[in-house]
Design a protein around this motif. Sequence first.
Motif, mmCIF file in Angstrom:
data_model
loop_
_atom_site.group_PDB
_atom_site.id
_atom_site.type_symbol
_atom_site.label_atom_id
_atom_site.label_comp_id
_atom_site.label_asym_id
_atom_site.label_seq_id
_atom_site.Cartn_x
_atom_site.Cartn_y
_atom_site.Cartn_z
ATOM 1 N N ARG A 140 -6.829 -42.390 -28.224
ATOM 2 C CA ARG A 140 -7.207 -41.255 -27.861
ATOM 3 C C ARG A 140 -8.490 -40.778 -27.225
ATOM 4 O O ARG A 140 -8.564 -39.879 -26.197
ATOM 5 N N GLY A 197 -13.426 -39.583 -19.049
ATOM 6 C CA GLY A 197 -13.233 -38.725 -18.047
ATOM 7 C C GLY A 197 -14.538 -38.083 -17.717
ATOM 8 O O GLY A 197 -15.647 -38.142 -17.995
ATOM 9 N N ALA A 250 -11.267 -39.288 -23.295
ATOM 10 C CA ALA A 250 -12.428 -38.214 -23.094
ATOM 11 C C ALA A 250 -13.543 -38.861 -22.816
ATOM 12 O O ALA A 250 -14.382 -38.155 -21.834
ATOM 13 N N LEU A 251 -13.909 -39.967 -23.143
ATOM 14 C CA LEU A 251 -15.232 -40.664 -22.835
ATOM 15 C C LEU A 251 -15.319 -41.237 -21.375
ATOM 16 O O LEU A 251 -16.197 -41.182 -20.679
ATOM 17 N N TRP A 278 -2.183 -37.175 -14.942
ATOM 18 C CA TRP A 278 -2.381 -36.018 -14.297
ATOM 19 C C TRP A 278 -3.263 -35.134 -15.428
ATOM 20 O O TRP A 278 -4.244 -34.402 -15.062
ATOM 21 N N HIS A 310 -7.117 -47.678 -18.639
ATOM 22 C CA HIS A 310 -8.045 -48.610 -18.265
ATOM 23 C C HIS A 310 -7.671 -49.563 -17.064
ATOM 24 O O HIS A 310 -8.581 -49.834 -16.438
ATOM 25 N N PHE A 311 -6.261 -49.730 -16.871
ATOM 26 C CA PHE A 311 -5.796 -50.538 -15.846
ATOM 27 C C PHE A 311 -5.125 -49.980 -14.852
ATOM 28 O O PHE A 311 -3.916 -49.444 -15.068
ATOM 29 N N HIS A 312 -5.462 -49.777 -13.508
ATOM 30 C CA HIS A 312 -4.785 -49.198 -12.456
ATOM 31 C C HIS A 312 -3.543 -49.750 -12.076
ATOM 32 O O HIS A 312 -2.589 -48.939 -11.421
ATOM 33 N N ASP A 313 -3.266 -51.000 -12.406
ATOM 34 C CA ASP A 313 -2.137 -51.773 -11.891
ATOM 35 C C ASP A 313 -0.921 -51.786 -12.949
ATOM 36 O O ASP A 313 -0.016 -52.595 -12.692
ATOM 37 N N VAL A 314 -1.003 -51.139 -13.868
ATOM 38 C CA VAL A 314 0.158 -51.120 -15.088
ATOM 39 C C VAL A 314 1.254 -50.758 -14.512
ATOM 40 O O VAL A 314 2.214 -51.549 -14.700
ATOM 41 N N MET A 358 2.927 -53.546 -12.291
ATOM 42 C CA MET A 358 3.556 -54.855 -12.999
ATOM 43 C C MET A 358 4.588 -54.332 -13.703
ATOM 44 O O MET A 358 5.457 -55.050 -14.053
ATOM 45 N N LEU A 416 -2.387 -47.980 -21.936
ATOM 46 C CA LEU A 416 -2.965 -49.151 -20.802
ATOM 47 C C LEU A 416 -3.487 -48.620 -19.575
ATOM 48 O O LEU A 416 -4.536 -49.258 -19.285
#
Lengths: 256, 272
Positions: B265, B272, B269-270, B104, B180-184, B187, B177
């Motif tokens: 961290r 986003g 920002a990169l 969020w 980067h990875f939407h499936d965290v 899992m 994590l």
Amino acid sequence: MTEPQISLEDVWLRYRVPEERINSLKAYLIRRARGEGVTLREGWALRGVSLAVQQGEVLGILGRNGAGKTTLLKLVSRVLLPTRGRVRVRGLVAPLLGLGAGFHDDLTGRENIFLASAILGFPRKHVAARLERIVAFAELAPFIDRPLRTYSTGMRARLGFAVATDVRPDILILDEILAVGDESFQKKCRQRIAEFRQQGTTVLLVSHQVAMVQALCSRAILLEQGELLADGPPGEVIPRYHQLLAQLAQPGTPQG
Amino acid sequence: MNQELYDSQAASRSLWASLAEVVRFRDLLAMLVKLSLTVRYKRSLLGVGWTLLNPLLHMAVLSVAFSTLFASHVPRYPVYVFTGLIVMDFFSQTTSFAVNQLAWGSPLLSRVWLPAAVFPISAVGSGVVNFLITLLPLAAIMAAFGSPVSWHVVLFPLSLVALAMFSLGVGLILAALAIHFHDVVNMWGVILRAWYFLTPVMYPEEIFPKNARWLLEVNPLHHILLCFREPVLAGKFPSMEHLVASFAWGFGALAFGWWYFSRRRFEFALLG
């Protein structure tokens, strides 16, 4: 000569993104298990940019998409650190990128004022004292205790602008957002920005509308592929920008 | 003029500086905790009742199924199960919620400077409040099943602190994590389920296979759970072994999680 409000000294910013889009942990782990590494594409979003902005200047930032304009703003808002070089910023920075970020649909307008203020780092007790003024400026008094989910896009934008600009910032960052609400509210926004300028707020404006840069800015810079191509009065930099666009539009020109 | 000066070169990445940043944003932290609690209750008919009812129902089901089976090992089975459930629920809810909270907040992190850690911390903060609320039904169950109460129950904050530290550490790693990875989260759900069954929550420790006992030794939640259970059920001070293990895991996870999260961290920002 006083210390500049914003100073960038030979700033470089590198980004690294995976060559293929790997966005699941499963896919990543499978690749690693097979012994295939993930190749990263590297690039420089900014290459050796030096810039000093004095207090009270209104700086227009011109450039094509991906030229590094937003990166520059992010460095000033301190959400990114330069890979090389140094960034110094004096005073309170009000970021107006993406109004309405930080709102929550389930909360009322009033509660959202507190939430958005907390995100900007304003102490709660100060906000309580300024609440009425914020509501009045946003013209939302009859709706302020209704949940945000009932608000229109225009109402959200008004609230966002009112919260972010209630305290006069030392530096105001405008990223193509002067299109807030209806005509009369836009006029109010422009008035407020003009007042800030009179009181010495420094403004950074990113816009594709050259006319706006011409009308508002005391100075302009032109970025292309992360490099600072031009820096001077808008009257000089804008023609340079047009020239660049014309060059790139010519067929057969190698593009970067 | 009283203007704050920001210098990217001096932008300290030291632990103390980052903690001080979080403290500066304590208003935001408090609001995020309050928000997560009220939203959770506003959306449901029963409101705060859910926090009380959910583990109670779970406990009731397990008690019906297993009370007789484990009666010889565990005298007051409902109390035993309930203590286990609220510790495991704390861990699974706060770690998953840390991911959601950061998700969020991540659009904000590319626009406004603020300490990203407030989002996972707020998840653990709301977990602590929920935990304290569920102590009420725990007291009710203890009374109903005639559980003897010793003064040692006041030691529960010890286990809660270790649990919160460990959960925050894990939550920070997961949240970083998940950028980067939407499936965290998916899992993690699988891992949590396995973890739940490998921890003596609903069964007595004694029935754990002898040749797999090392699994208990290396299970941080087992030690933390015992630190909570021993004072409540047995009315004694938690054994030193479990206390040391709990805090070692708590500190270790938090230190690693904080380090890993801070390192990532600026990627938030990169992206986003």
